[in-house]
Motif scaffolding. Structure first.
Motif, PDB file in Angstrom:
ATOM      1  N   LEU A 396      50.295  79.527  39.039  1.00 23.84           N
ATOM      2  CA  LEU A 396      50.668  79.503  37.576  1.00 23.84           C
ATOM      3  C   LEU A 396      51.954  79.044  37.578  1.00 23.84           C
ATOM      4  O   LEU A 396      52.332  78.470  36.398  1.00 23.84           O
ATOM      5  CB  LEU A 396      50.367  80.764  37.340  1.00 23.84           C
ATOM      6  N   PRO A 397      52.871  78.915  37.786  1.00 20.21           N
ATOM      7  CA  PRO A 397      54.645  79.083  37.489  1.00 20.21           C
ATOM      8  C   PRO A 397      54.536  77.331  37.342  1.00 20.21           C
ATOM      9  O   PRO A 397      55.438  76.974  36.207  1.00 20.21           O
ATOM     10  CB  PRO A 397      55.635  79.703  38.438  1.00 20.21           C
ATOM     11  N   GLY A 501      41.703  79.167  38.740  1.00 24.36           N
ATOM     12  CA  GLY A 501      41.877  77.660  39.107  1.00 24.36           C
ATOM     13  C   GLY A 501      40.713  76.452  38.617  1.00 24.36           C
ATOM     14  O   GLY A 501      41.674  76.228  37.604  1.00 24.36           O
ATOM     15  N   VAL A 502      40.724  75.493  40.174  1.00 28.09           N
ATOM     16  CA  VAL A 502      40.314  74.567  39.172  1.00 28.09           C
ATOM     17  C   VAL A 502      38.641  73.942  38.948  1.00 28.09           C
ATOM     18  O   VAL A 502      37.578  74.549  39.089  1.00 28.09           O
ATOM     19  CB  VAL A 502      40.645  73.617  40.864  1.00 28.09           C
ATOM     20  N   GLN A 512      42.079  75.592  35.036  1.00 24.70           N
ATOM     21  CA  GLN A 512      41.165  76.861  33.343  1.00 24.70           C
ATOM     22  C   GLN A 512      42.303  77.897  33.298  1.00 24.70           C
ATOM     23  O   GLN A 512      42.944  78.441  34.933  1.00 24.70           O
ATOM     24  CB  GLN A 512      40.359  76.982  34.365  1.00 24.70           C
ATOM     25  N   ILE A 513      43.438  78.097  32.656  1.00 24.38           N
ATOM     26  CA  ILE A 513      44.439  78.972  32.511  1.00 24.38           C
ATOM     27  C   ILE A 513      43.582  80.063  31.251  1.00 24.38           C
ATOM     28  O   ILE A 513      43.574  80.202  29.625  1.00 24.38           O
ATOM     29  CB  ILE A 513      45.585  78.780  32.204  1.00 24.38           C
ATOM     30  N   LYS A 539      42.740  85.330  22.210  1.00 23.70           N
ATOM     31  CA  LYS A 539      42.827  85.255  23.698  1.00 23.70           C
ATOM     32  C   LYS A 539      42.243  83.965  23.714  1.00 23.70           C
ATOM     33  O   LYS A 539      41.215  83.448  22.773  1.00 23.70           O
ATOM     34  CB  LYS A 539      42.169  86.792  24.094  1.00 23.70           C
ATOM     35  N   GLY A 540      42.510  83.540  24.968  1.00 19.94           N
ATOM     36  CA  GLY A 540      41.633  82.337  25.467  1.00 19.94           C
ATOM     37  C   GLY A 540      41.239  81.599  26.292  1.00 19.94           C
ATOM     38  O   GLY A 540      41.740  82.187  27.580  1.00 19.94           O
ATOM     39  N   ARG A 541      41.178  80.261  26.096  1.00 23.05           N
ATOM     40  CA  ARG A 541      40.824  79.475  26.923  1.00 23.05           C
ATOM     41  C   ARG A 541      41.384  78.124  27.486  1.00 23.05           C
ATOM     42  O   ARG A 541      41.357  77.812  26.804  1.00 23.05           O
ATOM     43  CB  ARG A 541      39.352  80.328  28.765  1.00 23.05           C
ATOM     44  N   ALA A 542      42.298  77.567  28.319  1.00 23.21           N
ATOM     45  CA  ALA A 542      43.061  76.456  28.377  1.00 23.21           C
ATOM     46  C   ALA A 542      42.302  75.037  29.363  1.00 23.21           C
ATOM     47  O   ALA A 542      42.209  75.970  30.587  1.00 23.21           O
ATOM     48  CB  ALA A 542      44.617  76.356  27.995  1.00 23.21           C
TER      49      ALA A 542
END
Length: 631
Positions: A396-397, A501-502, A512-513, A539-542
């Motif tokens: 993640l970093p 994950g991818v 997917q974040i 909140k969300g997903r990128a």
């Protein structure tokens, strides 16, 4: 239960025959009495009044229509070892008189319909009458994979269903019971309504009340992965492995890429000493989830040992020990290695090794019940998690560092470009169906400036005449350009982030974040009304492209509603793409399309924003852009 049947509250379970194989009880025949004008009936002689009641069983289709054929209803009562049958026809139910109070079981069969089993309790007083409605679905023709008997909810029921979903999502235990009860009364035979009720009770930690609804949902819609997963997870947590395993295997056929389902099915099979099935499912679980759930390999080693494949079991046990494992799992793996390393030793399948294998079992919390999706808008980001590959490790970093640099470049690009914004505003119903649309156009530009180190100010500009038309009846989504700041180095620390994950977006591999605003941190999104500013916490997903760290897509939802302005829900989805100019080599990665779903003051809107006719302010204010490339 939230609702009563007749004058009695009956606790009901509803399952397919295969899910209750082997649950038959020792029984004696129940002699029949004469048929009454109200229904076919049977009675139990010698039962003292006050210890028995009358039970009427109505059989219906999920649409509430009566069956076009006769239905045979068999009733068994375990404590008194009673067994009897009656016939339900058209609108006449099957009546059983003097049924002892306590637990009972109903089996319903009808030509052309899938057999149904229902279990329940009769907590009735003397001389009371209870009515139970059993819903049966049509038999699935061989080779048919699509459920076509499930009717869509009406607009009125759909709205109540949406309120029930939303209040449950917010864990509003004052409003949620009202809406769940109402929608159950309106559509008691609909599988989605039953699934919602099951999730509602599971979220309230009342599994005994949840189970009947989940059983009914899974029976009425055998293609529902949500119902099968939630039911299988509940039965597994209750250690009812015999009932859980066929349900979990059905769920696996519906979602074969789920290592969670495979691991849970393997654990249930191993607990039943069905080592061949445990071997099959643990092998699949390990193949799908080895990087996320390394204990799947330990369970595979135990299953291989139990089926006599000593060398394969040793290989996997030793491989597991090479990974970073907790002490309890490591000790279990070492014990297995020592046992299998003894020459001439037989694979240990006694209670002792099975007990050691407990550390390799799927945790009870692995299959949580997920709230059903709303019908008028895309799912809330917490309701559905898109499928991901677990074979690649996500740092993640590193992902955030590279994505942050791309966002800095995007912010610089946005203030150099103007565009024409086209907005399609549609008022929609509870199913997302548009009743009418309006198309409006405006010039669009963004100004981004640094107020001080660590803080940016983002200002959108649209035509004055356009802005004068904006109202509750004709809303507009503001701040589309600024939402990508979630990943800007200045602001990413304000959000709790998880790399799932991818996955993929439009055919491109993407990290997917998932993110949500940390408590006490400033929001990037706000509404202005009556001179006041109301923060909208997100909140969300990128989806961030693996190869070049560009932001491909962003979705957000409100963490909580804004009752001050009547905003109940807002779902935003933004696509990003490349914008180039015919006579220049300069290319920009910017927002090119957005869709917003808004529930404000009870009105549902869908807004589609599209950006075209780009101009480059700092180079050539007259040059227009090519159609943007979508990712």
């Amino acid at each position: 239960m939230l609702h009563n049947y007749g004058s009695a509250a009956c606790v009901i379970a509803f399952v397919s025959c295969s899910g209750l194989a082997g649950w038959a009880q020792t029984s004696k025949n129940l002699p029949s009495s004469s048929e009454t004008s109200a229904a076919t009936s049977n009675s139990v002689p010698g039962v003292v009044a006050g210890q028995a009641t009358t039970l009427v069983v109505e059989v219906r289709q999920p649409s509430e229509e009566p069956l076009p054929v006769l239905a045979t209803v068999r009733l068994t009562e375990t404590q008194n070892k009673i067994d009897g049958s009656a016939v339900a026809q058209h609108r006449k139910g099957a009546t059983f008189r003097q049924v002892p109070l306590g637990h009972y079981r109903l089996e319903v069969t009808a030509m052309g319909f899938a057999p149904a089993i229902e279990e329940g309790t009769l907590p009735l007083s003397a001389d009371a009458h209870g009515t139970v409605t059993v819903y049966v679905r049509p038999e699935r023709p061989p080779g048919t994979s699509v459920v076509n008997w499930i009717l869509p909810l009406s607009s009125k029921i759909g709205k109540e269903y949406g309120r029930a979903v939303d209040s449950t999502r917010l864990r509003d235990w004052k409003e949620a019971p009202k809406h769940v009860e109402r929608v159950l009364k309106m559509a008691p035979g609909h599988p989605e309504v039953n699934y919602l009720a099951g999730v509602y009770y599971l979220w309230q930690e009342k599994p005994d009340l949840a189970r009947p609804y989940l059983l009914r949902a899974a029976y009425l819609n055998p293609d529902s992965i949500s119902a099968a997963s939630a039911l299988g997870g509940l039965l597994y947590r209750e250690r009812n492995y015999k009932a859980a395993l066929p349900v979990l295997e059905q769920a696996v056929t519906l979602e074969p890429s789920s290592w969670e389902l495979e691991w849970t099915a393997a654990s249930a099979a191993y607990s039943l000493a069905d080592f061949a099935r445990a071997n099959l499912h643990s092998s699949r679980a390990f193949g799908l989830g080895r990087t996320i759930a390394p204990r799947t390999e330990l369970l595979l080693a135990y299953a291989l040992a139990a089926t006599g494949r000593r060398e394969d079991a040793l290989q996997h046990a030793r491989s597991f020990l090479k990974s970073r494992v907790e002490a309890d799992a490591g000790e279990a793996a070492n014990q297995l290695v020592r046992s299998l390393s003894i020459d001439g030793a037989q694979p240990e399948v006694t209670a002792g090794p099975r007990l050691n294998a407990a550390v390799a079992m799927a945790p009870p919390s692995l299959l949580p019940a997920r709230l059903p999706s709303r019908l008028w808008a895309p799912p809330d980001v917490d309701d559905e998690i898109p499928a991901v590959s677990t074979t690649e490790v996500c740092s993640l970093p590193a992902v955030l560092e590279l994505a942050g640099k791309r966002i800095e470049t995007m912010m610089d690009s946005l203030q150099r470009i103007g565009a024409t914004e086209t907005i399609e505003d549609s008022q929609i119903d509870a199913y997302g169906r548009a009743s009418g649309s309006q198309h409006r156009k405006t010039g669009y530009a963004v100004e981004i400036r640094q107020v001080r180190p660590g803080m940016l100010a983002v200002q959108e500009y649209r035509d004055l005449s356009f802005m004068q038309e904006v109202s509750v009846a004709h809303p507009v989504a503001h701040g589309l350009g600024a939402l990508a700041l979630v990943f800007h180095p200045y602001y990413s620390g304000n959000f709790e982030m998880t790399c799932e994950g991818v996955g993929s977006w439009n055919g491109k591999r993407a990290w997917q974040i998932h993110f949500h605003l940390r408590p006490g941190r400033p929001s990037l999104h706000a509404y202005v009304a009556n001179g006041n500013v109301y923060d909208a916490n997100l909140k969300g997903r990128a989806f961030i492209e693996v190869d070049n760290s560009e932001l491909l897509h962003l979705e957000t939802d409100l963490m909580e509603p804004l009752p001050q302005i009547g905003l109940e829900q807002e779902h935003l989805g933004i696509d990003y793409g490349e914008a180039g100019f015919p006579k220049k080599s300069t290319k920009f990665w910017i927002p090119i399309k957005a869709e917003a779903f808004i529930n404000m003051h009870g009105r549902l809107h869908r807004l589609r924003h599209t950006f075209t006719d780009f101009i480059l302010f700092s180079v050539d204010a007259t040059e227009q852009q090519q159609a943007p490339k979508q990712p």
